[in-house]
Scaffold this motif. Structure first.
Motif, PDB file in Angstrom:
ATOM      1  N   THR A  48       0.823  -1.208   0.000  1.00  0.00           N
ATOM      2  CA  THR A  48       0.000   0.000   0.000  1.00  0.00           C
ATOM      3  C   THR A  48       0.857   1.259   0.000  1.00  0.00           C
ATOM      4  O   THR A  48       0.325   2.371  -0.100  1.00  0.00           O
ATOM      5  N   ASP A  49       2.168   1.098   0.109  1.00  0.00           N
ATOM      6  CA  ASP A  49       3.126   2.211   0.093  1.00  0.00           C
ATOM      7  C   ASP A  49       3.724   2.313  -1.315  1.00  0.00           C
ATOM      8  O   ASP A  49       4.524   1.472  -1.722  1.00  0.00           O
ATOM      9  N   ALA A  50       3.341   3.358  -2.057  1.00  0.00           N
ATOM     10  CA  ALA A  50       3.764   3.472  -3.455  1.00  0.00           C
ATOM     11  C   ALA A  50       5.282   3.585  -3.577  1.00  0.00           C
ATOM     12  O   ALA A  50       5.906   2.913  -4.410  1.00  0.00           O
ATOM     13  N   ALA A  91     -12.317   0.992   1.593  1.00  0.00           N
ATOM     14  CA  ALA A  91     -11.158   1.591   0.913  1.00  0.00           C
ATOM     15  C   ALA A  91      -9.905   0.752   1.118  1.00  0.00           C
ATOM     16  O   ALA A  91      -9.092   0.579   0.202  1.00  0.00           O
ATOM     17  N   GLY A  92      -9.748   0.201   2.321  1.00  0.00           N
ATOM     18  CA  GLY A  92      -8.572  -0.622   2.593  1.00  0.00           C
ATOM     19  C   GLY A  92      -8.565  -1.896   1.770  1.00  0.00           C
ATOM     20  O   GLY A  92      -7.524  -2.309   1.253  1.00  0.00           O
ATOM     21  N   LEU A  94      -9.948  -2.312  -1.141  1.00  0.00           N
ATOM     22  CA  LEU A  94      -9.654  -1.923  -2.521  1.00  0.00           C
ATOM     23  C   LEU A  94      -8.170  -1.609  -2.701  1.00  0.00           C
ATOM     24  O   LEU A  94      -7.560  -1.977  -3.705  1.00  0.00           O
ATOM     25  N   ASP A  95      -7.576  -0.959  -1.708  1.00  0.00           N
ATOM     26  CA  ASP A  95      -6.170  -0.569  -1.808  1.00  0.00           C
ATOM     27  C   ASP A  95      -5.256  -1.788  -1.828  1.00  0.00           C
ATOM     28  O   ASP A  95      -4.285  -1.845  -2.588  1.00  0.00           O
ATOM     29  N   VAL A  96      -5.575  -2.778  -0.986  1.00  0.00           N
ATOM     30  CA  VAL A  96      -4.726  -3.970  -0.924  1.00  0.00           C
ATOM     31  C   VAL A  96      -4.788  -4.768  -2.219  1.00  0.00           C
ATOM     32  O   VAL A  96      -3.756  -5.239  -2.716  1.00  0.00           O
ATOM     33  N   GLY A  99      -5.084  -1.598  -5.615  1.00  0.00           N
ATOM     34  CA  GLY A  99      -3.968  -0.657  -5.517  1.00  0.00           C
ATOM     35  C   GLY A  99      -2.622  -1.333  -5.666  1.00  0.00           C
ATOM     36  O   GLY A  99      -1.736  -0.839  -6.374  1.00  0.00           O
ATOM     37  N   ARG A 103       0.239  -0.613  -8.517  1.00  0.00           N
ATOM     38  CA  ARG A 103       1.568  -0.089  -8.185  1.00  0.00           C
ATOM     39  C   ARG A 103       2.685  -0.934  -8.781  1.00  0.00           C
ATOM     40  O   ARG A 103       3.649  -0.409  -9.343  1.00  0.00           O
ATOM     41  N   ALA A 141     -13.752  -5.396  -4.486  1.00  0.00           N
ATOM     42  CA  ALA A 141     -12.324  -5.178  -4.757  1.00  0.00           C
ATOM     43  C   ALA A 141     -11.812  -6.159  -5.804  1.00  0.00           C
ATOM     44  O   ALA A 141     -11.084  -5.775  -6.736  1.00  0.00           O
TER      45      ALA A 141
END
Length: 229
Positions: A48-50, A91-92, A94-96, A99, A103, A141
């Motif tokens: 999750t850290d770009a 949102a979390g 979806l990000d995992v 996202g 990335r 997601a």
């Protein structure tokens, strides 16, 4: 020898994918929150850290050479009634899943396009296709991942890069606890195959799409024991 990144390489399915790709002679960089001792190169990374993800991709490329394969298998699952899903939880999730796929793919695609060669596989879920009770945020997601796969496949096919997905059903991994309803004998009897898929069976689908299916792009394989036909 070609090289590939596998995210989620520390999980039961991820480890099976690493082993299967190594069996085909690929060098594998494992990306996970914990070390991936089976991989040829291991990166401990928060996807999750770009910035951290881009740096991990750079280190893997320096260690293994050009990366022409990517398997996005990182993720997590939770079961929550729809009305209890918070904005942060949605949102979390979806990000995992989406996202992290974006990335790593965005970091790798310029090199793949320049070399006119590459194969990307995203691990989705049968729930993205069939849905499931208390699974709305997870299914959404994973469904978003399938949409991204189809769109990206059309975009990069002219450059010689293939993009596909694998959508497993319940799989016999440690993530599925012994009291899971998907291990219930009554549920298993309802499956056409009468058994859960094994991690290696899912990994074989990934192996085909990464290594052999040079004529396949924008598609999804469904190793789900016939749960969704």
């Amino acid at each position: 020898m070609p090289a590939v990144i596998v995210t989620g390489s520390g999980g039961g399915m991820g480890r099976a994918i690493v082993a299967r790709l190594q069996h085909r002679g690929l060098r594998v960089a494992g990306f996970d929150r914990a070390p991936s001792p089976e991989a040829d190169h291991s990166e401990i990374v928060d996807l999750t850290d770009a910035g951290g993800t881009a740096a991990a991709v750079s280190r893997a490329s320096a260690a293994l050479g050009p990366i022409d394969g990517f398997v996005s298998a990182a993720g997590h699952y939770s079961s929550i009634p729809f009305t209890d899903v918070t904005d942060a939880e949605a949102a979390g999730m979806l990000d995992v899943h989406l996202g992290a796929f974006f990335r790593v793919a965005q970091a790798l695609l310029p090199g793949m396009i320049e070399r006119e060669h590459g194969s990307i596989v995203a691990v989705a879920s049968e729930l993205a296709v069939g849905g499931g009770e208390r699974d709305s945020h997870y299914a959404a997601a994973k469904g978003a991942v399938l949409g991204a796969v189809r769109s990206l496949a059309a975009e990069v096919a002219p450059a010689g890069v293939r993009v596909n997905a694998v959508a497993p059903g319940p799989t016999d991994t440690p993530m599925l606890p012994s009291d899971s309803p998907w291990r219930d004998p009554e549920y298993l009897r309802a499956l056409p195959t009468r058994a859960l898929a094994s991690p290696d069976e899912v990994a074989r689908c990934v192996e085909f799409l990464i290594c052999s299916g040079t004529f396949v792009t924008g598609e999804t394989l469904h190793p789900n024991s016939g749960a969704v036909i």
